[in-house]
Scaffold this motif. Structure first.
Motif, short mmCIF file in Angstrom:
data_model
loop_
_atom_site.label_atom_id
_atom_site.label_comp_id
_atom_site.label_asym_id
_atom_site.label_seq_id
_atom_site.Cartn_x
_atom_site.Cartn_y
_atom_site.Cartn_z
N ASN A 189 22.30 63.69 33.16
CA ASN A 189 21.47 63.04 32.09
C ASN A 189 20.93 64.03 31.20
N THR A 210 24.63 59.93 30.96
CA THR A 210 23.59 58.99 30.44
C THR A 210 23.05 59.92 28.99
N TYR A 223 26.55 55.87 29.31
CA TYR A 223 25.50 55.05 28.72
C TYR A 223 25.07 55.92 27.92
#
Length: 288
Positions: free
Chosen positions: A57, A85, A119
């Motif tokens: 992330n 992400t 994502y």
């Protein structure tokens, strides 16, 4: 812990150490996430060839994460959610390059059923370059990539293959006023319920030098367009997608598509508009 090293380049190797290392070239970390955690805006995370089993992330940092070679530098999501992400407004200076992104599985047990490989949310605008995105899955949308809420990713020299979802967009699913730019991209062998290659909703993607082939879905094997989406295709190929190359959703706001200098199997007549949109069939198109 207190780190005596402050970058701006952070080094990652398979033989590194996340417990005591500093992240310097002679004392690398083991995980990519460790490099991201210690980095600051404009820093770089340099990753040596190897397999890194993790889910990363960016945490809102505008940094570059660069693998040694996309064939040999692998981020494996281990079926534990999205592999990558970006959901904190990362801007267009944010880069991910030189990796294979594989084995992500987006499902509710791991926070979200969207985006097996990537994502991308909340107006994040990363550049994804020189990547292979393969063998990822999502319970609902975006087997390879899911982007939403004003996200605006740019993909350059990327191969998206063998990704699946039970919902929308086996390769890519984008919606909710996102932007999407594809240049020199291959989308092949992906599967979804709707939109085997791409599913677009309320977005206007630009596709240049894109090959979309051998994707399958229950509806819209190549590209599925709905709700005021207006893709623009230039110098691109749609071929051998099943059951349709391009499909317009039969209700909702009208959609449109503009196609120039492209090779579309079945030509203009193969595009299923369902009387809910328009096709601008520009110059230079062929069916060969």
């Amino acid at each position: 812990y207190l780190n005596s090293y402050s970058g701006p380049t952070w080094y990652i190797t398979e033989s590194g150490n996340d417990t005591t290392a500093t992240g310097a070239s002679d004392d690398p970390f083991r995980s990519i996430q460790a490099g991201i955690n210690f980095s600051s805006n404009t820093d770089s995370v340099t990753v040596a060839a190897g397999t890194y089993t993790e889910n990363i992330n960016y945490n809102g940092k505008n940094i570059s994460v660069i693998g040694e070679d996309r064939e040999t530098t692998i981020i494996d999501g281990n079926q534990n959610g999205s592999v990558v992400t970006l959901e904190s407004g990362e801007d267009e200076t944010t880069l991910l390059s030189g990796f294979t992104i594989q084995n992500g599985y987006a499902h509710s047990d791991y926070g979200s059923p969207y985006g097996g490989g990537f994502y991308i949310d909340q107006e994040s605008s990363p550049k994804l370059e020189t990547l292979i995105i393969t063998n990822n899955s999502a319970d609902q949308h975006g087997g390879g990539i899911f982007c939403v809420n004003g996200a605006n990713p740019t993909l350059i020299n990327v191969t998206i293959t063998g990704n699946t979802t039970g919902g929308e967009g086996g390769g890519i699913s984008c919606g909710a006023y996102t932007g999407l730019t594809l240049r020199n991209v291959i989308v092949s062998g992906n599967y979804a319920n709707e939109g085997g290659g791409l599913h677009i909703n309320l977005t206007n993607p630009n596709l240049m030098n894109v090959t979309i082939t051998n994707n399958s879905a229950n509806v819209g094997g190549g590209i599925y367009c709905r709700n005021n989406s207006n893709p623009n295709l230039v110098n691109s190929i749609l071929w051998n997608n099943s059951p349709q190359e391009i499909y317009f959703y039969e209700s909702g706001d009208p959609t449109s598509i503009t196609i120039t200098y492209s090779d579309i199997q079945g030509g203009q007549d193969s595009i299923v508009t369902n009387d809910n949109g328009t096709v601008t069939w520009g110059v230079g198109n062929i069916d060969v």
